[in-house]
Design a protein around this motif. Sequence first.
Motif, PDB file in Angstrom:
ATOM      1  N   THR A 143      36.338  -6.260 -21.090  1.00  0.00           N
ATOM      2  CA  THR A 143      35.127  -6.355 -20.273  1.00  0.00           C
ATOM      3  C   THR A 143      34.369  -7.645 -20.567  1.00  0.00           C
ATOM      4  O   THR A 143      33.835  -8.283 -19.650  1.00  0.00           O
ATOM      5  CB  THR A 143      34.220  -5.133 -20.513  1.00  0.00           C
ATOM      6  OG1 THR A 143      34.942  -3.940 -20.142  1.00  0.00           O
ATOM      7  CG2 THR A 143      32.952  -5.219 -19.672  1.00  0.00           C
ATOM      8  N   THR A 144      34.345  -8.068 -21.831  1.00  0.00           N
ATOM      9  CA  THR A 144      33.720  -9.352 -22.171  1.00  0.00           C
ATOM     10  C   THR A 144      34.412 -10.494 -21.444  1.00  0.00           C
ATOM     11  O   THR A 144      33.766 -11.408 -20.920  1.00  0.00           O
ATOM     12  CB  THR A 144      33.769  -9.588 -23.688  1.00  0.00           C
ATOM     13  OG1 THR A 144      33.029  -8.566 -24.352  1.00  0.00           O
ATOM     14  CG2 THR A 144      33.187 -10.947 -24.053  1.00  0.00           C
ATOM     15  N   LEU A 145      35.742 -10.437 -21.380  1.00  0.00           N
ATOM     16  CA  LEU A 145      36.498 -11.468 -20.671  1.00  0.00           C
ATOM     17  C   LEU A 145      36.127 -11.488 -19.188  1.00  0.00           C
ATOM     18  O   LEU A 145      35.888 -12.556 -18.607  1.00  0.00           O
ATOM     19  CB  LEU A 145      37.994 -11.222 -20.845  1.00  0.00           C
ATOM     20  CG  LEU A 145      38.937 -12.229 -20.191  1.00  0.00           C
ATOM     21  CD1 LEU A 145      38.710 -13.626 -20.751  1.00  0.00           C
ATOM     22  CD2 LEU A 145      40.387 -11.804 -20.376  1.00  0.00           C
ATOM     23  N   ILE A 146      36.060 -10.313 -18.558  1.00  0.00           N
ATOM     24  CA  ILE A 146      35.674 -10.221 -17.145  1.00  0.00           C
ATOM     25  C   ILE A 146      34.270 -10.800 -16.943  1.00  0.00           C
ATOM     26  O   ILE A 146      34.012 -11.544 -15.979  1.00  0.00           O
ATOM     27  CB  ILE A 146      35.725  -8.757 -16.666  1.00  0.00           C
ATOM     28  CG1 ILE A 146      37.168  -8.250 -16.594  1.00  0.00           C
ATOM     29  CG2 ILE A 146      35.046  -8.608 -15.301  1.00  0.00           C
ATOM     30  CD1 ILE A 146      37.988  -8.841 -15.486  1.00  0.00           C
ATOM     31  N   LYS A 147      33.358 -10.492 -17.843  1.00  0.00           N
ATOM     32  CA  LYS A 147      31.979 -10.973 -17.707  1.00  0.00           C
ATOM     33  C   LYS A 147      31.919 -12.492 -17.828  1.00  0.00           C
ATOM     34  O   LYS A 147      31.101 -13.137 -17.158  1.00  0.00           O
ATOM     35  CB  LYS A 147      31.090 -10.310 -18.758  1.00  0.00           C
ATOM     36  CG  LYS A 147      30.791  -8.843 -18.462  1.00  0.00           C
ATOM     37  CD  LYS A 147      29.902  -8.229 -19.530  1.00  0.00           C
ATOM     38  CE  LYS A 147      29.550  -6.792 -19.180  1.00  0.00           C
ATOM     39  NZ  LYS A 147      28.698  -6.159 -20.223  1.00  0.00           N
ATOM     40  N   VAL A 173      32.881  -8.301  -7.846  1.00  0.00           N
ATOM     41  CA  VAL A 173      33.096  -7.534  -9.076  1.00  0.00           C
ATOM     42  C   VAL A 173      32.810  -6.069  -8.791  1.00  0.00           C
ATOM     43  O   VAL A 173      31.800  -5.733  -8.165  1.00  0.00           O
ATOM     44  CB  VAL A 173      32.154  -8.005 -10.205  1.00  0.00           C
ATOM     45  CG1 VAL A 173      32.540  -7.347 -11.531  1.00  0.00           C
ATOM     46  CG2 VAL A 173      32.151  -9.513 -10.336  1.00  0.00           C
ATOM     47  N   VAL A 174      33.708  -5.192  -9.239  1.00  0.00           N
ATOM     48  CA  VAL A 174      33.473  -3.751  -9.162  1.00  0.00           C
ATOM     49  C   VAL A 174      33.717  -3.170 -10.545  1.00  0.00           C
ATOM     50  O   VAL A 174      34.805  -3.307 -11.103  1.00  0.00           O
ATOM     51  CB  VAL A 174      34.404  -3.062  -8.142  1.00  0.00           C
ATOM     52  CG1 VAL A 174      34.206  -1.552  -8.185  1.00  0.00           C
ATOM     53  CG2 VAL A 174      34.144  -3.589  -6.745  1.00  0.00           C
ATOM     54  N   MET A 175      32.680  -2.545 -11.102  1.00  0.00           N
ATOM     55  CA  MET A 175      32.794  -1.893 -12.402  1.00  0.00           C
ATOM     56  C   MET A 175      32.651  -0.402 -12.213  1.00  0.00           C
ATOM     57  O   MET A 175      31.675   0.062 -11.612  1.00  0.00           O
ATOM     58  CB  MET A 175      31.733  -2.423 -13.376  1.00  0.00           C
ATOM     59  CG  MET A 175      31.911  -3.901 -13.715  1.00  0.00           C
ATOM     60  SD  MET A 175      30.818  -4.455 -15.036  1.00  0.00           S
ATOM     61  CE  MET A 175      31.462  -6.121 -15.311  1.00  0.00           C
ATOM     62  N   LYS A 180      37.866 -14.350  -2.371  1.00  0.00           N
ATOM     63  CA  LYS A 180      39.187 -14.863  -2.732  1.00  0.00           C
ATOM     64  C   LYS A 180      39.717 -14.206  -4.000  1.00  0.00           C
ATOM     65  O   LYS A 180      40.928 -14.163  -4.223  1.00  0.00           O
ATOM     66  CB  LYS A 180      39.123 -16.378  -2.898  1.00  0.00           C
ATOM     67  CG  LYS A 180      38.879 -17.102  -1.588  1.00  0.00           C
ATOM     68  CD  LYS A 180      38.789 -18.606  -1.778  1.00  0.00           C
ATOM     69  CE  LYS A 180      38.547 -19.295  -0.435  1.00  0.00           C
ATOM     70  NZ  LYS A 180      38.268 -20.736  -0.591  1.00  0.00           N
ATOM     71  N   VAL A 181      38.793 -13.735  -4.848  1.00  0.00           N
ATOM     72  CA  VAL A 181      39.216 -13.063  -6.081  1.00  0.00           C
ATOM     73  C   VAL A 181      38.331 -11.840  -6.304  1.00  0.00           C
ATOM     74  O   VAL A 181      37.124 -11.878  -6.079  1.00  0.00           O
ATOM     75  CB  VAL A 181      39.169 -14.029  -7.285  1.00  0.00           C
ATOM     76  CG1 VAL A 181      37.788 -14.600  -7.494  1.00  0.00           C
ATOM     77  CG2 VAL A 181      39.651 -13.339  -8.554  1.00  0.00           C
ATOM     78  N   LEU A 182      38.963 -10.747  -6.724  1.00  0.00           N
ATOM     79  CA  LEU A 182      38.273  -9.477  -6.956  1.00  0.00           C
ATOM     80  C   LEU A 182      38.508  -9.054  -8.406  1.00  0.00           C
ATOM     81  O   LEU A 182      39.650  -8.933  -8.849  1.00  0.00           O
ATOM     82  CB  LEU A 182      38.806  -8.405  -5.997  1.00  0.00           C
ATOM     83  CG  LEU A 182      38.292  -6.974  -6.183  1.00  0.00           C
ATOM     84  CD1 LEU A 182      36.790  -6.905  -5.944  1.00  0.00           C
ATOM     85  CD2 LEU A 182      39.023  -6.022  -5.228  1.00  0.00           C
ATOM     86  N   PHE A 183      37.421  -8.865  -9.138  1.00  0.00           N
ATOM     87  CA  PHE A 183      37.491  -8.405 -10.527  1.00  0.00           C
ATOM     88  C   PHE A 183      37.183  -6.910 -10.556  1.00  0.00           C
ATOM     89  O   PHE A 183      36.110  -6.490 -10.101  1.00  0.00           O
ATOM     90  CB  PHE A 183      36.486  -9.154 -11.402  1.00  0.00           C
ATOM     91  CG  PHE A 183      36.732 -10.638 -11.476  1.00  0.00           C
ATOM     92  CD1 PHE A 183      37.635 -11.169 -12.392  1.00  0.00           C
ATOM     93  CD2 PHE A 183      36.054 -11.510 -10.633  1.00  0.00           C
ATOM     94  CE1 PHE A 183      37.854 -12.545 -12.461  1.00  0.00           C
ATOM     95  CE2 PHE A 183      36.265 -12.882 -10.700  1.00  0.00           C
ATOM     96  CZ  PHE A 183      37.178 -13.401 -11.619  1.00  0.00           C
ATOM     97  N   LEU A 184      38.090  -6.133 -11.103  1.00  0.00           N
ATOM     98  CA  LEU A 184      37.932  -4.681 -11.147  1.00  0.00           C
ATOM     99  C   LEU A 184      37.961  -4.213 -12.597  1.00  0.00           C
ATOM    100  O   LEU A 184      38.940  -4.438 -13.311  1.00  0.00           O
ATOM    101  CB  LEU A 184      39.058  -3.989 -10.379  1.00  0.00           C
ATOM    102  CG  LEU A 184      39.189  -4.313  -8.894  1.00  0.00           C
ATOM    103  CD1 LEU A 184      40.455  -3.684  -8.328  1.00  0.00           C
ATOM    104  CD2 LEU A 184      37.966  -3.811  -8.137  1.00  0.00           C
TER     105      LEU A 184
END
Length: 328
Positions: A64-68, A101-103, A176-180
Amino acid sequence: MALIEAKNLTKVYKRFEKEPGLWGSVKSLFHRRLVEKEAVSGFDLTVERGEFVGLIGPNGAGKTTLIKMLTGIIPPTSGALSVLGFTPNKLQNELKRQYAVVMGQKSQLMFDLTPADTFLLFKRMYEIPDDEYRHSLALLTDLFGAGAYLNMQVRTLSLGERMKMELVTALLHDPKVLFLDEPTIGLDAPAQRQIRAFLKEVNTRRGTTILLTSHYMEDVRSLCPRSVVVGGGRKVYDGGTEALFDAYQTHKKVTVQFEGETAFTAPDACALLEQSPHKAVFTIPKERSGAILEQIMREHSLSDISIEEEDIGVVVEKIYRQETGARL
């Protein structure tokens, strides 16, 4: 140029610690003890356009830190990071319009509004043209079969219905990019399957690059041709998902239900996890599973049997121990 490129990415948190009790609180007024925690360390990552990448690892591994950091929510302590040619923590609007971003544990929907109202709000925020908005909304709600509850108050929706609306909201502006981050957490099996099918369709039809973190092995295996394993804040594996599980998923978990009370003894090479007069749970080596199950069915009367893959946490633990030189 790669869509995402991180080199030697590191994030160190400084946390305050104090002794317990009143005297500890008084002492902390004059002397604060700070402890450093390295959440991500020397992380390299390259993601090309159109990829579907799984980020997996145990709790506290740094996913999660990496995603943030990739989304600019927090800045890295050191290292170089580029997303779509931008530096994420500068929070340029040009970048924010191109990702979503979807958490799973945080909602961007407003519970007192309907999903349709939230969609209109996001349309205005992202300045989506009317024709593009109508086309995107129709496509996404059709893919999810979600038209029936667009005009229902969000607080009245089930967890699965809300997660579908979260994904529609995130994809309205065609990022263009989706973080899940754990998008299927807490969902039942049918809802998980629906969301997997939806994400696969979005990746295939729209070419959306997706980074997914999940503890559900089926999410990763069914969606992500490539997996990146994170352990202790470091990258310990980066390669094909099937190759990963073929190499490290060495056992299967078997649950058997007996027709009557049975004194069960696990065969050699099996590890007994749970046992009662009517049930036994054990692990067996994959290469011997056929012969061992045949022996059990021959020696005992069974009312039911289920076979599961080894848990993803066990697989990641094996990879991490091997990469750090420990014995499996």
